[in-house]
Design a protein around this motif. Sequence first.
Motif, PDB file in Angstrom:
ATOM      1  N   VAL A  17      49.384   9.258  56.813  1.00 21.41           N
ATOM      2  CA  VAL A  17      48.446   8.236  57.481  1.00 21.41           C
ATOM      3  C   VAL A  17      46.937   8.283  56.864  1.00 21.41           C
ATOM      4  CG1 VAL A  17      47.542   7.494  59.571  1.00 21.41           C
ATOM      5  CG2 VAL A  17      50.115   8.323  59.646  1.00 21.41           C
ATOM      6  N   ASP A  18      46.435   7.077  56.664  1.00 20.31           N
ATOM      7  CA  ASP A  18      44.951   7.179  56.614  1.00 20.31           C
ATOM      8  C   ASP A  18      44.722   7.457  55.099  1.00 20.31           C
ATOM      9  OD1 ASP A  18      42.645   5.800  57.474  1.00 20.31           O
ATOM     10  OD2 ASP A  18      41.837   7.528  58.057  1.00 20.31           O
ATOM     11  N   VAL A  19      45.581   7.393  54.005  1.00 20.60           N
ATOM     12  CA  VAL A  19      45.091   8.012  52.775  1.00 20.60           C
ATOM     13  C   VAL A  19      44.756   6.897  52.083  1.00 20.60           C
ATOM     14  CG1 VAL A  19      47.412   7.716  51.770  1.00 20.60           C
ATOM     15  CG2 VAL A  19      45.967   9.452  50.830  1.00 20.60           C
ATOM     16  N   GLU A  20      43.582   6.917  51.164  1.00 17.75           N
ATOM     17  CA  GLU A  20      43.098   5.942  50.161  1.00 17.75           C
ATOM     18  C   GLU A  20      43.928   5.647  49.075  1.00 17.75           C
ATOM     19  OE1 GLU A  20      38.794   5.424  48.969  1.00 17.75           O
ATOM     20  OE2 GLU A  20      39.734   6.428  47.384  1.00 17.75           O
ATOM     21  N   ILE A  21      44.440   4.527  48.873  1.00 21.45           N
ATOM     22  CA  ILE A  21      45.189   3.948  47.613  1.00 21.45           C
ATOM     23  C   ILE A  21      44.212   2.954  46.852  1.00 21.45           C
ATOM     24  CG2 ILE A  21      47.203   2.733  47.201  1.00 21.45           C
ATOM     25  CD1 ILE A  21      47.843   4.860  48.924  1.00 21.45           C
ATOM     26  N   THR A  22      44.338   3.106  45.734  1.00 18.52           N
ATOM     27  CA  THR A  22      43.500   2.195  44.729  1.00 18.52           C
ATOM     28  C   THR A  22      44.271   1.698  43.665  1.00 18.52           C
ATOM     29  OG1 THR A  22      42.595   3.952  43.574  1.00 18.52           O
ATOM     30  CG2 THR A  22      41.225   3.262  45.587  1.00 18.52           C
ATOM     31  N   LEU A  23      43.852   0.425  43.147  1.00 20.28           N
ATOM     32  CA  LEU A  23      44.249  -0.098  41.803  1.00 20.28           C
ATOM     33  C   LEU A  23      42.993  -0.191  40.981  1.00 20.28           C
ATOM     34  CD1 LEU A  23      46.596  -3.069  43.131  1.00 20.28           C
ATOM     35  CD2 LEU A  23      47.315  -0.543  42.319  1.00 20.28           C
ATOM     36  N   VAL A  24      43.285   0.862  39.764  1.00 22.10           N
ATOM     37  CA  VAL A  24      42.052   0.754  38.879  1.00 22.10           C
ATOM     38  C   VAL A  24      42.382  -0.009  37.484  1.00 22.10           C
ATOM     39  CG1 VAL A  24      40.606   2.543  37.615  1.00 22.10           C
ATOM     40  CG2 VAL A  24      41.341   3.211  39.950  1.00 22.10           C
ATOM     41  N   ARG A  25      41.244  -0.496  37.063  1.00 25.49           N
ATOM     42  CA  ARG A  25      41.221  -1.327  35.831  1.00 25.49           C
ATOM     43  C   ARG A  25      39.939  -1.074  35.039  1.00 25.49           C
ATOM     44  NH1 ARG A  25      43.582  -7.115  35.556  1.00 25.49           N
ATOM     45  NH2 ARG A  25      42.724  -7.124  37.638  1.00 25.49           N
ATOM     46  N   ALA A  30      39.543  -1.780  41.319  1.00 19.33           N
ATOM     47  CA  ALA A  30      39.752  -3.257  41.559  1.00 19.33           C
ATOM     48  C   ALA A  30      40.085  -3.504  42.892  1.00 19.33           C
ATOM     49  CB  ALA A  30      40.683  -3.844  40.531  1.00 19.33           C
ATOM     50  N   TYR A  31      41.109  -2.596  43.508  1.00 20.18           N
ATOM     51  CA  TYR A  31      41.490  -2.886  44.942  1.00 20.18           C
ATOM     52  C   TYR A  31      41.639  -1.610  45.353  1.00 20.18           C
ATOM     53  CZ  TYR A  31      43.007  -7.503  42.986  1.00 20.18           C
ATOM     54  OH  TYR A  31      43.134  -8.787  42.410  1.00 20.18           O
TER      55      TYR A  31
END
Length: 114
Positions: A17-25, A30-31
Amino acid sequence: MSHVDGYVVNPVGRPVVDVEITLVRDDKVAYQTKTDKSGEFRFDHVKGQFTFRVARTEYAPAIQEIVVTDEVVTALERKRLYVILGPGACKDACSSVMTSEKEFDRAIRERTKH
């Protein structure tokens, strides 16, 4: 546009729960979002090539290159990611990122055998 969603669990299959997820470019976020109480996340209006990252918590981080398109031509055609985080003692990203629910279920069963 497309979306990416998924599910993040710990080594024994419990939601993280509540872990940071990112999409990197291009080395820039980016997200960005966080998992909910069920360990699920979702990014809407996503298209392109990214590095998918789950931040280090008490568990190991996860990193996977992904390509999101409107067409059903990639291994990520369902655009759903199943993530099993590795133990926190891992120095690198020893977590597993899968696109197959069947593969995910099998991996959880293997990890929880006593």
